[in-house]
Enzyme design. Sequence first.
Site, PDB file in Angstrom:
ATOM      1  N   HIS A  55       0.796  -0.990   0.015  1.00  0.00           N
ATOM      2  CA  HIS A  55       0.013   0.002   0.024  1.00  0.00           C
ATOM      3  C   HIS A  55       1.064   1.290   0.070  1.00  0.00           C
ATOM      4  CE1 HIS A  55      -3.881  -1.982   1.766  1.00  0.00           C
ATOM      5  NE2 HIS A  55      -3.284  -2.690   0.929  1.00  0.00           N
ATOM      6  N   GLU A  57       1.176   3.901   1.977  1.00  0.00           N
ATOM      7  CA  GLU A  57       1.760   3.952   3.323  1.00  0.00           C
ATOM      8  C   GLU A  57       2.904   3.211   3.750  1.00  0.00           C
ATOM      9  OE1 GLU A  57      -1.531   3.706   2.766  1.00  0.00           O
ATOM     10  OE2 GLU A  57      -2.784   4.924   3.948  1.00  0.00           O
ATOM     11  N   CYS A  85      -5.776   2.168   5.825  1.00  0.00           N
ATOM     12  CA  CYS A  85      -6.262   1.025   6.295  1.00  0.00           C
ATOM     13  C   CYS A  85      -5.771   0.306   7.646  1.00  0.00           C
ATOM     14  CB  CYS A  85      -6.136  -0.085   5.298  1.00  0.00           C
ATOM     15  SG  CYS A  85      -4.860  -1.181   5.426  1.00  0.00           S
ATOM     16  N   CYS A  88      -1.987  -0.381   7.308  1.00  0.00           N
ATOM     17  CA  CYS A  88      -1.072   1.023   7.104  1.00  0.00           C
ATOM     18  C   CYS A  88      -1.111   1.674   8.515  1.00  0.00           C
ATOM     19  CB  CYS A  88      -1.557   1.742   5.976  1.00  0.00           C
ATOM     20  SG  CYS A  88      -1.186   1.000   4.500  1.00  0.00           S
TER      21      CYS A  88
END
Lengths: 158, 158
Positions: A55, A57, A85, A88
Amino acid sequence: MCDAKKGHMRHAVDLSRQKMDEGCGGPFGAIIVRNGEVIAEGWNNVTSTNDPTAHAEVSAIRAACEKLGSFDLAGCEIYTSCEPCPMCLSAIYWARLDKIYYANGRDDAAAIGFDDQFLYDEVAKPMNDRSLPIEHVDVPEAREVFAAWDTKTDKIAY
Amino acid sequence: MCDAKKGHMRHAVDLSRQKMDEGCGGPFGAIIVRNGEVIAEGWNNVTSTNDPTAHAEVSAIRAACEKLGSFDLAGCEIYTSCEPCPMCLSAIYWARLDKIYYANGRDDAAAIGFDDQFLYDEVAKPMNDRSLPIEHVDVPEAREVFAAWDTKTDKIAY
């Protein structure tokens, strides 16, 4: 709202657009800032690199840590084009970042097919109430390894 | 308890011991199994690789996905020497693993200095009640990127 914050967020959002257009993955971008300076960028590249943990991040954190030669990002802040999320968010805690800035929210993400709320709900449940099966396998050696860590004299705690 | 489960868990625990002894990071190991076959190993290498996301489960997921050439591990199970933290639990969901087997629990982890319970508590809180500051920065372009994803015809959804 100070212009610097908007500028950094536009940087993260620009990344999300650019990398989405390039086919890297979902429409998410993030940057990490220290003392006003951008030290790392990240974007979603789940589908292009076959890494479900890639992801924006997490990718930005990994890039920043590599740049600084440290697993500790205290003193840094993250700007992300979308609310993190749970994976992250937890990574942000583990990296000890000082603050999160986000643009789109989890409802915006859900509306385009990324249902982070489901994951927030699951993580908060007692393990046996989750949709994902989990089972304890009792292996005594596991506790012995933890005991060995506890008394290890040359460990790097974190 | 079937012997195969204990055998796989011992494999994960052996990894946790070996990699801890080698100074890779904390005392955590994980393996990923498909149809009874071990397809990937992972261990904590946070401090040795300066990657705060390099927990055993995340590392095993990355290795398995690389091996299979897929970001989707449906049909696979993970054996981890310790109950996953929220980051790893979420990564397991994102990777679509079928089941988790664990040995040590979060209380065991807390007793040797890895307070995953704190993180579980934080992730479950409304964002403004968390210890980690978070701030919304409204940049309209962020929503435009999401709208573009929604209508993108060549996207790979996941």
